[in-house]
Design a protein around this motif. Structure first.
Motif, PDB file in Angstrom:
ATOM      1  N   SER A 207      -1.015 -11.176  26.488  1.00 55.97           N
ATOM      2  CA  SER A 207       0.278 -11.171  27.187  1.00 55.97           C
ATOM      3  C   SER A 207       0.098 -11.332  28.682  1.00 55.97           C
ATOM      4  N   LEU A 208       1.050 -12.023  29.296  1.00 48.40           N
ATOM      5  CA  LEU A 208       1.153 -12.145  30.753  1.00 48.40           C
ATOM      6  C   LEU A 208       2.597 -11.873  31.123  1.00 48.40           C
ATOM      7  N   PHE A 209       2.812 -11.064  32.180  1.00 48.96           N
ATOM      8  CA  PHE A 209       4.161 -10.685  32.570  1.00 48.96           C
ATOM      9  C   PHE A 209       4.475 -11.187  33.975  1.00 48.96           C
ATOM     10  N   GLU A 210       5.596 -11.891  34.088  1.00 48.44           N
ATOM     11  CA  GLU A 210       5.954 -12.546  35.342  1.00 48.44           C
ATOM     12  C   GLU A 210       6.302 -11.573  36.465  1.00 48.44           C
ATOM     13  N   ASP A 211       6.564 -10.296  36.130  1.00 46.66           N
ATOM     14  CA  ASP A 211       6.929  -9.319  37.159  1.00 46.66           C
ATOM     15  C   ASP A 211       5.761  -8.413  37.546  1.00 46.66           C
TER      16      ASP A 211
END
Length: 231
Positions: A207-211
């Motif tokens: 997973s990668l989170f933009e925030d």
């Protein structure tokens, strides 16, 4: 088979345990199984590997959390700038060229915009096939949903939309290899946990989170635009 938790940090252990609980303790009802089977039947053609993108843009700003700069853009397409770069990061880190992208969003205008699939596809190595969710598009009052989030909708409509969304999330958990989302969102977190549990890996690795400011500052594809995350 048991997971090897001995060498994991406390944070990773908790992430793995949450993924296991989500997969083993929460079983879909007959109603949800029927919806899930329909999603499986109509989406089977999508090529692997798949990345699911969750774009949270409406009611997150109503719970007291500050909005990121890209979340405030008047044109929904402008909010995809960091996500497009994170697609490149995800392919590099996973060593996969994604064959398809499944997009979930609480903003129906993003799901209905015909330019969005092209914007996202060009962020991948092999111009992945893009499929947009239908969970929020079929709601009667599109403008009300976009401005006020799902809690602004009548209860009956909200329940149907959430049931459709849950079916899509369960299906994405079965098919996707990676998720790009919003770390403040339970939907994004659940998608990461579903994928991690299926692949038997810490959900943080898929997973990668933009925030996530720290993440954006570290990735070569996003370090020059991490300032966009500031409120």
């Amino acid at each position: 088979k048991a997971w090897a938790l001995g060498n994991l940090t406390a944070q990773s252990r908790m992430s793995v345990l949450r993924a296991l609980f989500l997969r083993t303790l929460l079983k879909p009802t007959a109603f949800m199984k029927a919806k899930l089977d329909e999603v499986r039947r109509t989406r089977a053609y999508l090529p692997d590997p798949m990345v699911v993108i969750h774009i949270r843009r409406t009611d997150k700003g109503k719970d007291g959390a500050p909005l990121m700069k890209q979340e405030k853009a008047s044109d929904p397409k402008q909010t995809l700038f960091i996500i497009q770069r994170l697609l490149a990061s995800a392919e590099r880190l996973s060593q996969k060229a994604f064959g398809s992208i499944f997009v979930i969003s609480d903003n129906p205008y993003i799901l209905m915009d015909k330019e969005v699939p092209e914007i996202l596809s060009t962020g991948t190595l092999e111009k992945a096939v893009v499929l947009m969710s239908r969970a929020g598009v079929d709601v009667v009052d599109i403008e009300k949903l976009a401005k006020g989030g799902h809690y602004s909708l009548p209860l009956a409509i909200r329940r149907e939309m959430n049931a459709n969304l849950t079916a899509e999330m369960l299906w994405a958990g079965e098919r996707a290899s990676y998720v790009i989302g919003n770390g403040r969102s339970g939907v994004s977190q659940a998608l990461a946990q579903l994928i991690g549990a299926r692949l038997r890996i810490d959900p943080n690795y898929v997973s990668l989170f933009e925030d996530d400011t720290t993440l954006l500052q570290c990735l070569e594809e996003t370090k020059d635009v991490a300032w966009l995350v500031a409120p």
